[in-house]
Design an enzyme around this catalytic site. Structure first.
Site, PDB file in Angstrom:
ATOM      1  N   GLN A  68      10.303   1.554  28.425  1.00  0.00           N
ATOM      2  CA  GLN A  68      11.115   1.041  27.307  1.00  0.00           C
ATOM      3  C   GLN A  68      11.952  -0.165  27.748  1.00  0.00           C
ATOM      4  O   GLN A  68      13.127  -0.284  27.383  1.00  0.00           O
ATOM      5  CB  GLN A  68      11.994   2.158  26.751  1.00  0.00           C
ATOM      6  CG  GLN A  68      11.264   3.113  25.818  1.00  0.00           C
ATOM      7  CD  GLN A  68      10.705   2.410  24.583  1.00  0.00           C
ATOM      8  OE1 GLN A  68      11.283   1.461  24.062  1.00  0.00           O
ATOM      9  NE2 GLN A  68       9.566   2.875  24.106  1.00  0.00           N
ATOM     10  N   SER A  69      11.357  -1.041  28.544  1.00  0.00           N
ATOM     11  CA  SER A  69      12.085  -2.200  29.063  1.00  0.00           C
ATOM     12  C   SER A  69      12.458  -3.192  27.946  1.00  0.00           C
ATOM     13  O   SER A  69      11.591  -3.672  27.205  1.00  0.00           O
ATOM     14  CB  SER A  69      11.200  -2.903  30.103  1.00  0.00           C
ATOM     15  OG  SER A  69      11.658  -4.210  30.335  1.00  0.00           O
ATOM     16  N   ASN A  70      13.741  -3.483  27.872  1.00  0.00           N
ATOM     17  CA  ASN A  70      14.204  -4.528  26.946  1.00  0.00           C
ATOM     18  C   ASN A  70      13.765  -5.907  27.428  1.00  0.00           C
ATOM     19  O   ASN A  70      13.447  -6.781  26.625  1.00  0.00           O
ATOM     20  CB  ASN A  70      15.738  -4.497  26.852  1.00  0.00           C
ATOM     21  CG  ASN A  70      16.238  -3.208  26.272  1.00  0.00           C
ATOM     22  OD1 ASN A  70      15.943  -2.892  25.121  1.00  0.00           O
ATOM     23  ND2 ASN A  70      16.975  -2.429  27.063  1.00  0.00           N
TER      24      ASN A  70
END
Ligand SMILES: Cc1ncc(COP(=O)(O)O)c(C=O)c1O
Length: 335
Positions: free
Chosen positions: A78-80
């Site tokens: 879930q890397s921004n």
């Protein structure tokens, strides 16, 4: 079409991706009586916003200078940072590849859903999110493969935390000081979430440069709240990165590890492991100013600010800025 401009040194190219300056909002009083201010870097605009837009302005400037034909980067499932790199790729018409931890989910959610909407190709590695070294190896392999097949990838390390990426927060430091001047107050502390260290390194570079040029000026204490073990244990690597940024800015002054304060007491068990303090900080911020924090980054960072306030760090009427670094999409995932 991307607008390109040069900053400070002729060698540094910056593309316009973010909506700047972001607002600096008054946040009322902390329990200690200190004044809270929120720097709204969750509103940088690019692909629903967050801190990485500032780094990507310089990282993508570098990509265009290198005539890159595609972007590659790497991060947690879930890397921004990955989502915002995908957004930058869409804006600049550069095909974007994301090397991600975890396996391909049945249904894309949160940052992965947005990244895919922005047209990025997702490469699920099955690796653990905290296995940074193997995730970086997977990025290197993909970079080699794409190069062999005739592409010119611009390959960006985890979090976009290079000396070039950190330029985004060296310039953000100047932006903050200039907003404080306009709003007639002197900032005593700047608090934010730190993970791969580029935001922190950039702020330190900005601070050291300002101190060198204005020795009389009262400058803030810069406090990173660590949410990932790698950087939390590593002030020297943040100082090293800050020094790369200072070099790019043409400065001869240097940071050392004593300039880097990382508080790892609010991380909980590990990266992305929930904490009660972060859950409480989320409610506090939502009730106080409708600021929406995410459980992995900004809520832990803000819990650090509230925790340090409760321990008596900030005196009454001092001014404390929290940089809200974003993270909104991971609020909307099912577990
Ligand atoms: C929302 C958010 N806040 C803070 C950070 C930390 O920034 P840095 O990696 O520059 O330390 C990140 C990094 O991914 C992030 O996504």
């Amino acid at each position: 079409m991307a607008r390109r401009r040069c900053v400070a040194q002729p060698k540094i190219t910056r593309v316009t991706l973010a909506t700047l300056p972001t607002p600096l909002e008054a946040g009322g009083k902390l329990p200690s009586g200190a004044n809270l201010w929120i720097k709204r870097d969750d509103l940088t605009g690019l692909g629903v916003g967050g801190n990485k837009a500032r780094k990507l302005e310089f990282l993508c400037g570098e990509a265009l200078d290198n005539n890159a034909t595609c972007l590659i980067t790497v991060g947690a499932a879930q890397s921004n940072h990955c989502r915002m790199t995908a957004a930058a790729g869409a804006r600049l018409n550069l095909p974007t590849h994301l090397v991600l931890s975890g396996v391909k989910p049945k249904q894309l959610e949160g940052n992965q859903l947005l990244s895919s909407m922005f047209g990025a190709q997702l490469h699920h590695t099955g690796l653990d999110a905290s296995d940074w070294s193997n995730l970086e190896l997977a990025r290197a392999e993909l970079t080699t493969d794409l190069t062999k097949s005739g592409h010119r990838p611009h390959s960006i390390p985890i979090g976009g935390s290079t000396g070039v990426g950190a330029l985004g927060y060296a310039t953000a430091f100047d932006e903050i000081i200039s907003q404080c001047n306009t709003q007639n107050f002197v900032v005593d502390s700047i608090v934010f979430t730190t993970s791969s260290g580029g935001t922190h390194a950039g702020l330190i570079a900005g601070l050291i440069r300002t101190r060198a040029n204005n020795p009389q000026k009262v400058l803030p204490k810069v406090i990173g709240i660590g949410v990932a073990k790698g950087v939390a244990l590593n002030p020297s690597s943040v100082a090293e990165l800050a020094n790369e940024t200072l070099t790019l800015l043409g400065e001869t002054v240097r940071a050392n590890q004593d300039d880097v304060l990382i508080d790892a007491n609010y991380m909980g068990g590990d990266y992305a492991v929930p904490t009660q303090a972060a859950a409480d900080a989320t409610i506090w911020a939502a009730h106080r100013g409708a600021w929406v924090l995410d459980p992995v980054y900004s809520a832990k960072g803000f819990s650090g600010l509230l925790g340090r306030d409760a321990k008596g760090e900030f005196s009454a009427d001092s001014n404390v800025i929290f940089i809200h670094t974003g993270g909104l999409p991971s609020l909307f995932i099912s577990h």
